[in-house]
Design a protein around this motif. Structure first.
Motif, PDB file in Angstrom:
ATOM      1  N   LEU A 226       0.825  -1.209   0.000  1.00 38.59           N
ATOM      2  CA  LEU A 226       0.000   0.000   0.000  1.00 38.59           C
ATOM      3  C   LEU A 226       0.861   1.262   0.000  1.00 38.59           C
ATOM      4  O   LEU A 226       1.942   1.305   0.592  1.00 38.59           O
ATOM      5  CB  LEU A 226      -0.911   0.030   1.231  1.00 38.59           C
ATOM      6  CG  LEU A 226      -1.983  -1.060   1.341  1.00 38.59           C
ATOM      7  CD1 LEU A 226      -2.734  -0.912   2.667  1.00 38.59           C
ATOM      8  CD2 LEU A 226      -2.955  -0.976   0.174  1.00 38.59           C
ATOM      9  N   GLU A 229      -0.353   6.962   1.729  1.00 36.03           N
ATOM     10  CA  GLU A 229      -1.702   7.521   1.918  1.00 36.03           C
ATOM     11  C   GLU A 229      -2.728   6.416   2.152  1.00 36.03           C
ATOM     12  O   GLU A 229      -3.582   6.532   3.039  1.00 36.03           O
ATOM     13  CB  GLU A 229      -2.096   8.372   0.716  1.00 36.03           C
ATOM     14  CG  GLU A 229      -3.434   9.074   0.911  1.00 36.03           C
ATOM     15  CD  GLU A 229      -3.607  10.216  -0.065  1.00 36.03           C
ATOM     16  OE1 GLU A 229      -4.481  10.103  -0.938  1.00 36.03           O
ATOM     17  OE2 GLU A 229      -2.854  11.198   0.029  1.00 36.03           O
ATOM     18  N   ASP A 230      -2.640   5.363   1.374  1.00 32.78           N
ATOM     19  CA  ASP A 230      -3.593   4.262   1.549  1.00 32.78           C
ATOM     20  C   ASP A 230      -3.389   3.561   2.891  1.00 32.78           C
ATOM     21  O   ASP A 230      -4.345   3.164   3.554  1.00 32.78           O
ATOM     22  CB  ASP A 230      -3.454   3.248   0.404  1.00 32.78           C
ATOM     23  CG  ASP A 230      -4.012   3.776  -0.907  1.00 32.78           C
ATOM     24  OD1 ASP A 230      -4.824   4.731  -0.861  1.00 32.78           O
ATOM     25  OD2 ASP A 230      -3.641   3.244  -1.963  1.00 32.78           O
ATOM     26  N   THR A 234      -6.098   2.972   5.914  1.00 29.84           N
ATOM     27  CA  THR A 234      -6.634   1.614   5.949  1.00 29.84           C
ATOM     28  C   THR A 234      -6.929   1.238   7.395  1.00 29.84           C
ATOM     29  O   THR A 234      -6.077   1.399   8.276  1.00 29.84           O
ATOM     30  CB  THR A 234      -5.638   0.611   5.353  1.00 29.84           C
ATOM     31  OG1 THR A 234      -5.464   0.912   3.961  1.00 29.84           O
ATOM     32  CG2 THR A 234      -6.139  -0.819   5.492  1.00 29.84           C
TER      33      THR A 234
END
Length: 473
Positions: A226, A229-230, A234
């Motif tokens: 990932l 940012e993800d 998450t």
């Protein structure tokens, strides 16, 4: 005596009542002298207070009406969100971070702004609007639509990064090499134990925790690919469990959790490491030469705070004027000088404004160095992610944060109890030996010497004098 006391009590009550009448009369006079109110809700220590006074004067000159800015503060986005979601107060303007603005939009609690009423909005750095709209591509606002842009609902105010403020006299290169591990004292620097501060905010703590997990290779395989940012956005049961575990582990080295007092503790030397917002770090670094700040190499959070107008707003006209006023280059520079944060007004606009540069010079800054400072003006790269609202998982995040704090505060409490017991025992032992030493010295006949620790003349005493002194004891 009782009668005298009763009379005094009655007199005190009468005086209090008279004082209340006078205070009420004064308040009523002040309210009568003010035509309007503007109710503003903002973070603590997040505005130059003189700006409030100058705006009131500006408003009176521009409209012919007097206004009182009623200014109140919050510590975290979560506290602010709770208060706004209750809908119990009429607030004209509030200053959340971007993920909180997303949530307020999704709940239909704020208005779309008429930017034509904010002429100075053109001074805002386009990068902020672009970045925010890229991250929040389409927000579903009840009764409006599913493709709303955040840029239509807020006016940017301040921006910066989340990173680590540290004491250069204590923190070593080996400590810095650990990145977020510095907040866990991963390099084992004994001087840091009990001297590390953590933000009292689940969102900021979550960022630090997941990136620490990534640094140390403790993330599950489904998270390793990932983007930054993800990853920081998450949230599921497995990742929450891992975050809770490492945050509880951190309690062994923490001094505590803070929102506002961290910069003061760092400048005074009470703490050596702090998870900090860049503006607070800059403020502290101005006050102490032995402090520095960095965002770990792995990446971090870039944040944007901005003004929104709740649907409960009662004075829209004044609210728009206040927003326009804050976007003036001279006002923006005054604000930055007072609070240490980076204004959303474009640095090129500030650089080319005579009044803004004059304010910068008055505060003994070199313009070129100021605008070239990478802490103040970081590059918005892919290593810096923007937070989004956790949505349905917000409550789960709050729950693990409560678990972490209760666990770690218990550990800290136990530590202080142990230290207290050890300290008390040490004092007891010291007193015991002092007493023994004192009594022993009086049992022995010695030749004259210099004064002892007790400050007594240790000249030779006869057995009779010695007995007499012991009787006094």
């Amino acid at each position: 005596m009782k009668k005298t006391g009763s009379i005094a009590l009655v007199l005190a009550m009468v005086c209090a009542m008279l004082a209340g009448v006078v205070l009420t009369a004064c308040t009523a006079t002040e309210e009568a002298a003010t035509d309007e109110q503007l109710i503003v809700y903002n973070w603590g220590d997040y505005i130059d207070e003189s700006i409030i006074d100058s705006f009131e004067e500006y408003y009176a000159e521009a409209t012919g009406k007097t206004i009182e800015v009623v200014y109140s503060m919050f510590d975290t986005n979560e506290i602010m969100l709770t208060n706004l979601e209750k809908g119990e107060e009429a607030i004209d303007l509030v200053c959340p971070s971007e993920y909180a603005i997303q949530r307020l939009m999704q709940k239909g609690l704020i208005k779309k702004l008429d930017k034509s009423k904010i002429a100075n909005d053109v001074n805002v750095d386009d990068m902020i609007y672009t970045k925010v709209d890229e991250v929040f591509t389409a927000i579903n606002v009840p009764g409006v639509g599913e493709t709303e842009k955040m840029s239509d609902y807020f006016v940017p105010y301040m921006w910066g990064t989340l990173g680590i403020l540290y004491n250069t006299d204590v923190v070593t290169e080996a400590d810095l090499a650990k990145g977020y591990g510095l907040l866990w004292n991963a390099a084992g620097n004994d001087k840091l134990n009990g001297k590390i501060l953590m933000k009292d905010s689940i969102r900021d703590a979550y960022v630090a925790a997941v990136l620490y997990l990534k640094e140390t290779g403790r993330l599950g395989s489904q998270y390793t690919s990932l983007s930054i940012e993800d990853l920081i956005n998450t949230i599921d049961d497995e990742l929450l469990s891992e975050v809770q575990e490492v945050l509880i582990e951190q309690g062994e080295v923490l001094s505590g959790y803070e929102v506002d007092f961290g910069k003061a503790d760092m400048t005074s030397g009470k703490a050596y490491v702090d998870l900090a917002w860049s503006g607070d770090a800059l403020w502290a670094m101005e006050d102490a030469d032995n402090l520095d700040y960095f965002v770990p190499e792995i990446g971090g959070n870039i944040w944007f705070d901005g003004w929104v107008m709740p649907k409960t707003a009662q004075n829209e006209a004044a609210a728009y004027m206040f927003l326009d006023y804050l976007c003036r280059p001279d006002v923006a520079m005054s604000n930055s000088m007072a609070i240490g944060y980076t204004s959303a007004v474009d640095k090129e606009v500030l650089r080319n404004d005579t009044d803004a540069i004059a304010i910068l010079t008055e505060n003994e800054y070199d313009a070129e160095e100021f605008f070239a400072d990478e802490i103040r003006y970081p590059e918005a790269t892919e290593k810096l992610g923007v937070m989004k609202d956790f949505g349905d998982m917000n409550e789960a995040a709050v729950t693990i944060w409560e678990n972490v704090k209760s666990s770690n505060q218990s550990l800290l409490w136990i530590l202080w109890v142990v230290l207290g017991v050890v300290g008390a025992a040490a004092i007891g032992v010291a007193i015991y030996f002092l007493v023994v030493k004192k009594k022993g010295s009086r049992r022995v006949v010695r030749k004259p010497v210099a004064k002892s620790d007790e400050g007594e003349d240790e000249s030779a005493e006869s057995e009779e004098d010695e007995a007499s002194e012991n009787d006094k004891e």
